[in-house]
Design a protein around this motif. Structure first.
Motif, PDB file in Angstrom:
ATOM      1  N   ASP A 204       0.844  -1.190   0.000  1.00 29.95           N
ATOM      2  CA  ASP A 204       0.000   0.000   0.000  1.00 29.95           C
ATOM      3  C   ASP A 204       0.884   1.246   0.000  1.00 29.95           C
ATOM      4  O   ASP A 204       1.143   1.837   1.053  1.00 29.95           O
ATOM      5  N   PRO A 205       1.365   1.661  -1.183  1.00 26.00           N
ATOM      6  CA  PRO A 205       2.247   2.833  -1.231  1.00 26.00           C
ATOM      7  C   PRO A 205       1.520   4.154  -1.022  1.00 26.00           C
ATOM      8  O   PRO A 205       2.152   5.182  -0.887  1.00 26.00           O
ATOM      9  N   GLY A 206       0.194   4.126  -0.982  1.00 24.90           N
ATOM     10  CA  GLY A 206      -0.588   5.341  -0.782  1.00 24.90           C
ATOM     11  C   GLY A 206      -1.682   5.473  -1.817  1.00 24.90           C
ATOM     12  O   GLY A 206      -2.064   4.512  -2.475  1.00 24.90           O
ATOM     13  N   ARG A 207      -2.176   6.704  -1.955  1.00 24.14           N
ATOM     14  CA  ARG A 207      -3.234   6.996  -2.931  1.00 24.14           C
ATOM     15  C   ARG A 207      -2.588   7.087  -4.315  1.00 24.14           C
ATOM     16  O   ARG A 207      -1.754   7.955  -4.572  1.00 24.14           O
ATOM     17  N   ILE A 208      -2.947   6.179  -5.194  1.00 21.29           N
ATOM     18  CA  ILE A 208      -2.334   6.128  -6.522  1.00 21.29           C
ATOM     19  C   ILE A 208      -2.914   7.237  -7.397  1.00 21.29           C
ATOM     20  O   ILE A 208      -4.122   7.342  -7.568  1.00 21.29           O
ATOM     21  N   VAL A 209      -1.999   8.073  -7.921  1.00 19.47           N
ATOM     22  CA  VAL A 209      -2.404   9.198  -8.756  1.00 19.47           C
ATOM     23  C   VAL A 209      -1.984   9.013 -10.211  1.00 19.47           C
ATOM     24  O   VAL A 209      -2.376   9.802 -11.081  1.00 19.47           O
ATOM     25  N   TYR A 210      -1.196   7.982 -10.470  1.00 24.60           N
ATOM     26  CA  TYR A 210      -0.776   7.644 -11.838  1.00 24.60           C
ATOM     27  C   TYR A 210      -0.449   6.164 -11.858  1.00 24.60           C
ATOM     28  O   TYR A 210       0.117   5.633 -10.891  1.00 24.60           O
ATOM     29  N   GLU A 211      -0.771   5.499 -12.951  1.00 24.53           N
ATOM     30  CA  GLU A 211      -0.411   4.087 -13.105  1.00 24.53           C
ATOM     31  C   GLU A 211      -0.247   3.766 -14.579  1.00 24.53           C
ATOM     32  O   GLU A 211      -1.008   4.225 -15.421  1.00 24.53           O
ATOM     33  N   ASP A 212       0.790   2.981 -14.869  1.00 25.33           N
ATOM     34  CA  ASP A 212       0.941   2.400 -16.198  1.00 25.33           C
ATOM     35  C   ASP A 212       1.378   0.951 -16.011  1.00 25.33           C
ATOM     36  O   ASP A 212       1.258   0.408 -14.910  1.00 25.33           O
ATOM     37  N   ASP A 213       1.886   0.322 -17.049  1.00 21.35           N
ATOM     38  CA  ASP A 213       2.185  -1.108 -16.959  1.00 21.35           C
ATOM     39  C   ASP A 213       3.393  -1.452 -16.105  1.00 21.35           C
ATOM     40  O   ASP A 213       3.557  -2.600 -15.700  1.00 21.35           O
ATOM     41  N   VAL A 214       4.249  -0.474 -15.769  1.00 20.36           N
ATOM     42  CA  VAL A 214       5.465  -0.778 -15.009  1.00 20.36           C
ATOM     43  C   VAL A 214       5.611  -0.034 -13.694  1.00 20.36           C
ATOM     44  O   VAL A 214       6.504  -0.320 -12.909  1.00 20.36           O
ATOM     45  N   GLN A 215       4.745   0.956 -13.458  1.00 19.16           N
ATOM     46  CA  GLN A 215       4.935   1.799 -12.276  1.00 19.16           C
ATOM     47  C   GLN A 215       3.631   2.409 -11.807  1.00 19.16           C
ATOM     48  O   GLN A 215       2.643   2.443 -12.547  1.00 19.16           O
ATOM     49  N   VAL A 216       3.685   2.876 -10.562  1.00 17.45           N
ATOM     50  CA  VAL A 216       2.621   3.722 -10.028  1.00 17.45           C
ATOM     51  C   VAL A 216       3.293   4.932  -9.389  1.00 17.45           C
ATOM     52  O   VAL A 216       4.451   4.862  -8.976  1.00 17.45           O
ATOM     53  N   VAL A 217       2.557   6.019  -9.319  1.00 15.79           N
ATOM     54  CA  VAL A 217       2.964   7.163  -8.510  1.00 15.79           C
ATOM     55  C   VAL A 217       1.885   7.291  -7.459  1.00 15.79           C
ATOM     56  O   VAL A 217       0.690   7.301  -7.766  1.00 15.79           O
TER      57      VAL A 217
END
Length: 133
Positions: free
Chosen positions: A115-128
C-alpha cells in the motif's frame, strides 16, 4: 493492493533513508542525478548514468509528461514513483545506480509496500502514489 486474482502486490522503490529539505525521501535516480549535478561522478559513472537514464527514458513513460501535476506538491503532496513487481526488466538495472551511490557513501534502501498510498498515476510498469499520512 491486490491484483485481479486477489494476490497481494508489493511495489518496489529505491530511496534515501533520510528526508530531503522538502521532507521527502529522494529516489535512486534523483540521488544519482544530484551527484552528477554536483560534478562528483567519475567519467565512467557519468557515462553509465547518461546511458542508463536514456534507456529508462526510452523504456517507460515519465508520469509528468502524461499529467504535469503528478509531482506537484500542492496537488499531490509527497508523490513518489514505485516499480510494479512485474517490472523486473527495469529493476534489473538498479544495481549499477546502487554501486555509484555506494562509491560516494550515499545510502539507498529498497522499500516494498503493498500500500504505497493513494495512486495518482499508473501504467504497466509503475505507479505514482501520495503517501498516506
Amino acid at each position: 493492493m491486490s491484483d485481479e486474482h486477489g494476490t497481494v502486490v508489493e511495489y518496489v522503490r529505491f530511496q534515501s533513508p533520510h528526508r530531503n529539505s522538502r521532507g521527502h525521501f529522494t529516489g535512486i535516480f534523483g540521488l544519482v542525478n544530484t551527484l552528477a549535478r554536483q560534478g562528483r561522478l567519475t567519467e565512467q559513472q557519468e557515462s553509465f548514468r547518461r546511458a542508463h537514464n536514456r534507456w529508462y527514458d526510452d523504456a517507460y513513460t515519465d508520469p509528468s509528461t502524461v499529467d504535469p501535476t503528478v509531482y506537484d506538491d500542492a496537488v499531490n503532496p509527497g508523490a513518489m514513483a514505485w516499480f510494479k513487481p512485474s517490472a523486473t526488466h527495469l529493476i534489473d538495472r538498479v544495481p549499477g545506480y546502487l554501486a555509484i551511490l555506494a562509491a560516494h557513501g550515499v545510502e539507498c534502501l529498497m522499500v516494498r509496500s503493498a500500500d504505497p498510498g493513494r495512486i495518482v498515476y499508473e501504467d504497466d510498469v509503475q505507479v505514482v502514489a501520495v503517501p498516506r499520512r
